[in-house]
Design a protein around this motif. Structure first.
Motif, PDB file in Angstrom:
ATOM      1  N   GLY A 164       0.822  -1.212   0.000  1.00  0.00           N
ATOM      2  CA  GLY A 164       0.000   0.000   0.000  1.00  0.00           C
ATOM      3  C   GLY A 164       0.852   1.257   0.000  1.00  0.00           C
ATOM      4  N   ASP A 165       1.944   1.248   0.774  1.00  0.00           N
ATOM      5  CA  ASP A 165       2.859   2.394   0.798  1.00  0.00           C
ATOM      6  C   ASP A 165       3.491   2.612  -0.573  1.00  0.00           C
ATOM      7  OD1 ASP A 165       2.510   2.769   3.599  1.00  0.00           O
ATOM      8  OD2 ASP A 165       4.116   1.325   4.030  1.00  0.00           O
ATOM      9  N   LEU A 166       3.891   1.521  -1.212  1.00  0.00           N
ATOM     10  CA  LEU A 166       4.557   1.623  -2.515  1.00  0.00           C
ATOM     11  C   LEU A 166       3.599   2.130  -3.586  1.00  0.00           C
ATOM     12  CD1 LEU A 166       6.690  -1.616  -2.354  1.00  0.00           C
ATOM     13  CD2 LEU A 166       7.443   0.744  -1.960  1.00  0.00           C
ATOM     14  N   ILE A 167       2.371   1.679  -3.549  1.00  0.00           N
ATOM     15  CA  ILE A 167       1.371   2.182  -4.494  1.00  0.00           C
ATOM     16  C   ILE A 167       1.153   3.672  -4.258  1.00  0.00           C
ATOM     17  CG2 ILE A 167      -1.087   2.097  -5.103  1.00  0.00           C
ATOM     18  CD1 ILE A 167      -0.884  -0.985  -4.539  1.00  0.00           C
ATOM     19  N   ALA A 168       1.029   4.057  -2.988  1.00  0.00           N
ATOM     20  CA  ALA A 168       0.828   5.470  -2.662  1.00  0.00           C
ATOM     21  C   ALA A 168       2.008   6.313  -3.137  1.00  0.00           C
ATOM     22  CB  ALA A 168       0.612   5.636  -1.158  1.00  0.00           C
ATOM     23  N   LEU A 169       3.239   5.835  -2.932  1.00  0.00           N
ATOM     24  CA  LEU A 169       4.426   6.575  -3.365  1.00  0.00           C
ATOM     25  C   LEU A 169       4.481   6.713  -4.884  1.00  0.00           C
ATOM     26  CD1 LEU A 169       7.052   5.047  -0.936  1.00  0.00           C
ATOM     27  CD2 LEU A 169       6.371   7.464  -1.021  1.00  0.00           C
ATOM     28  N   SER A 170       4.183   5.646  -5.588  1.00  0.00           N
ATOM     29  CA  SER A 170       4.206   5.688  -7.045  1.00  0.00           C
ATOM     30  C   SER A 170       3.181   6.682  -7.583  1.00  0.00           C
ATOM     31  CB  SER A 170       3.947   4.292  -7.605  1.00  0.00           C
ATOM     32  OG  SER A 170       3.959   4.319  -9.007  1.00  0.00           O
ATOM     33  N   ARG A 171       1.972   6.587  -7.074  1.00  0.00           N
ATOM     34  CA  ARG A 171       0.911   7.506  -7.520  1.00  0.00           C
ATOM     35  C   ARG A 171       1.257   8.949  -7.172  1.00  0.00           C
ATOM     36  NH1 ARG A 171      -4.479   4.114  -5.615  1.00  0.00           N
ATOM     37  NH2 ARG A 171      -4.430   2.599  -7.328  1.00  0.00           N
ATOM     38  N   TYR A 172       1.731   9.147  -5.945  1.00  0.00           N
ATOM     39  CA  TYR A 172       2.108  10.486  -5.496  1.00  0.00           C
ATOM     40  C   TYR A 172       3.192  11.066  -6.409  1.00  0.00           C
ATOM     41  CZ  TYR A 172       3.682  14.210  -2.344  1.00  0.00           C
ATOM     42  OH  TYR A 172       4.024  15.429  -1.810  1.00  0.00           O
ATOM     43  N   GLY A 173       4.178  10.245  -6.724  1.00  0.00           N
ATOM     44  CA  GLY A 173       5.283  10.720  -7.552  1.00  0.00           C
ATOM     45  C   GLY A 173       4.811  11.253  -8.886  1.00  0.00           C
ATOM     46  N   PHE A 174       3.983  10.505  -9.566  1.00  0.00           N
ATOM     47  CA  PHE A 174       3.514  10.960 -10.880  1.00  0.00           C
ATOM     48  C   PHE A 174       2.539  12.119 -10.770  1.00  0.00           C
ATOM     49  CE2 PHE A 174       5.152   6.910 -12.579  1.00  0.00           C
ATOM     50  CZ  PHE A 174       5.883   7.435 -13.631  1.00  0.00           C
ATOM     51  N   ARG A 175       1.597  12.031  -9.834  1.00  0.00           N
ATOM     52  CA  ARG A 175       0.619  13.108  -9.679  1.00  0.00           C
ATOM     53  C   ARG A 175       1.308  14.433  -9.339  1.00  0.00           C
ATOM     54  NH1 ARG A 175      -4.276  13.278  -8.820  1.00  0.00           N
ATOM     55  NH2 ARG A 175      -4.102  14.599  -6.979  1.00  0.00           N
ATOM     56  N   HIS A 176       2.255  14.375  -8.426  1.00  0.00           N
ATOM     57  CA  HIS A 176       2.897  15.607  -7.978  1.00  0.00           C
ATOM     58  C   HIS A 176       3.927  16.148  -8.963  1.00  0.00           C
ATOM     59  CE1 HIS A 176       0.563  14.854  -4.451  1.00  0.00           C
ATOM     60  NE2 HIS A 176       0.779  16.102  -4.124  1.00  0.00           N
ATOM     61  N   ALA A 177       4.396  15.332  -9.865  1.00  0.00           N
ATOM     62  CA  ALA A 177       5.219  15.871 -10.956  1.00  0.00           C
ATOM     63  C   ALA A 177       4.357  16.803 -11.814  1.00  0.00           C
ATOM     64  CB  ALA A 177       5.809  14.747 -11.798  1.00  0.00           C
ATOM     65  N   VAL A 178       3.136  16.389 -12.082  1.00  0.00           N
ATOM     66  CA  VAL A 178       2.215  17.233 -12.864  1.00  0.00           C
ATOM     67  C   VAL A 178       1.860  18.492 -12.080  1.00  0.00           C
ATOM     68  CG1 VAL A 178      -0.075  17.374 -13.931  1.00  0.00           C
ATOM     69  CG2 VAL A 178       1.268  15.262 -14.129  1.00  0.00           C
ATOM     70  N   ILE A 179       1.553  18.328 -10.808  1.00  0.00           N
ATOM     71  CA  ILE A 179       1.197  19.485  -9.982  1.00  0.00           C
ATOM     72  C   ILE A 179       2.381  20.450  -9.892  1.00  0.00           C
ATOM     73  CG2 ILE A 179       0.531  20.206  -7.651  1.00  0.00           C
ATOM     74  CD1 ILE A 179      -1.008  17.475  -7.473  1.00  0.00           C
ATOM     75  N   ALA A 180       3.591  19.917  -9.767  1.00  0.00           N
ATOM     76  CA  ALA A 180       4.791  20.764  -9.742  1.00  0.00           C
ATOM     77  C   ALA A 180       4.919  21.561 -11.037  1.00  0.00           C
ATOM     78  CB  ALA A 180       6.039  19.909  -9.520  1.00  0.00           C
ATOM     79  N   LEU A 181       4.642  20.923 -12.153  1.00  0.00           N
ATOM     80  CA  LEU A 181       4.694  21.624 -13.436  1.00  0.00           C
ATOM     81  C   LEU A 181       3.671  22.750 -13.459  1.00  0.00           C
ATOM     82  CD1 LEU A 181       5.647  21.929 -16.368  1.00  0.00           C
ATOM     83  CD2 LEU A 181       3.963  20.169 -16.989  1.00  0.00           C
ATOM     84  N   ARG A 182       2.459  22.457 -13.052  1.00  0.00           N
ATOM     85  CA  ARG A 182       1.395  23.467 -13.074  1.00  0.00           C
ATOM     86  C   ARG A 182       1.689  24.638 -12.155  1.00  0.00           C
ATOM     87  NH1 ARG A 182      -4.229  19.933 -13.326  1.00  0.00           N
ATOM     88  NH2 ARG A 182      -3.818  19.013 -15.386  1.00  0.00           N
ATOM     89  N   ARG A 183       2.304  24.365 -11.013  1.00  0.00           N
ATOM     90  CA  ARG A 183       2.574  25.424 -10.033  1.00  0.00           C
ATOM     91  C   ARG A 183       3.963  26.043 -10.185  1.00  0.00           C
ATOM     92  NH1 ARG A 183       0.220  22.662  -4.482  1.00  0.00           N
ATOM     93  NH2 ARG A 183      -1.924  22.431  -5.207  1.00  0.00           N
ATOM     94  N   GLY A 184       4.799  25.416 -11.009  1.00  0.00           N
ATOM     95  CA  GLY A 184       6.172  25.891 -11.131  1.00  0.00           C
ATOM     96  C   GLY A 184       6.961  25.663  -9.850  1.00  0.00           C
ATOM     97  N   SER A 185       6.704  24.552  -9.165  1.00  0.00           N
ATOM     98  CA  SER A 185       7.265  24.303  -7.841  1.00  0.00           C
ATOM     99  C   SER A 185       8.391  23.275  -7.843  1.00  0.00           C
ATOM    100  CB  SER A 185       6.151  23.820  -6.896  1.00  0.00           C
ATOM    101  OG  SER A 185       6.693  23.450  -5.654  1.00  0.00           O
TER     102      SER A 185
END
Length: 153
Positions: free
Chosen positions: A38-59
């Motif tokens: 469950g932790d690994l699934i959460a980390l994988s999903r978080y990694g990809f989702r937050h790469a997109v969010i980082a792009l959108r926010r310039g963060s």
């Protein structure tokens, strides 16, 4: 195929953030040994989702967390390096867009990990000069909410 944010649920973000908090001072063998599926699934999903969010926010800070989450997941799952590189292309692209030098970012994340093939791959991949989304089967798309990535595989 859906863009990343449309296709990956956010329901494990809090779990991934808890793991990342534990990893702030470096990823230890003890931490890796405590991670469950469950932790690994959460980390994988978080990694990809937050790469997109980082792009959108310039963060840059969000991108660092996203890449660390992805890298931790890869250390435990010990996937094929070619599969890992497909994912890394997104982080490389976003690093350039938010004003980071990819090699510096990838070196920083590699230094947080225990020795092994994943941190070695991060360093080599981050130093490469010819990384494109297209070469790794990704396309940057515009959605009503902002930019996102679509796998072309």
């Amino acid at each position: 195929m859906e863009p990343i944010l449309a296709g990956i649920p956010a329901d494990g973000d809090a779990d991934a953030e808890a793991v990342l908090e534990l990893a702030r001072d470096g990823v230890t063998a003890d931490l890796l040994g405590c991670l469950n599926d469950g932790d690994l699934i959460a980390l994988s999903r978080y990694g990809f989702r937050h790469a997109v969010i980082a792009l959108r926010r310039g963060s840059a800070a969000l991108l660092r967390d996203a890449l660390l989450a992805y890298a931790i997941c890869q250390v435990v799952r010990a996937r094929d390096d070619r599969d890992v590189m497909v994912g890394l292309a997104v982080y490389y692209f976003v690093a350039e867009q938010v004003g980071l030098v990819p090699s510096d970012l990838f070196d920083e994340i590699a230094s947080c990990l225990p020795d092994g093939w994943v941190p070695d791959l991060l360093r080599v991949f981050g130093a490469a000069q010819s990384i494109t989304l297209k070469a790794f089967a990704w396309e940057l798309v515009q959605t009503p909410d902002g930019p996102d990535f679509l796998s072309t595989l």
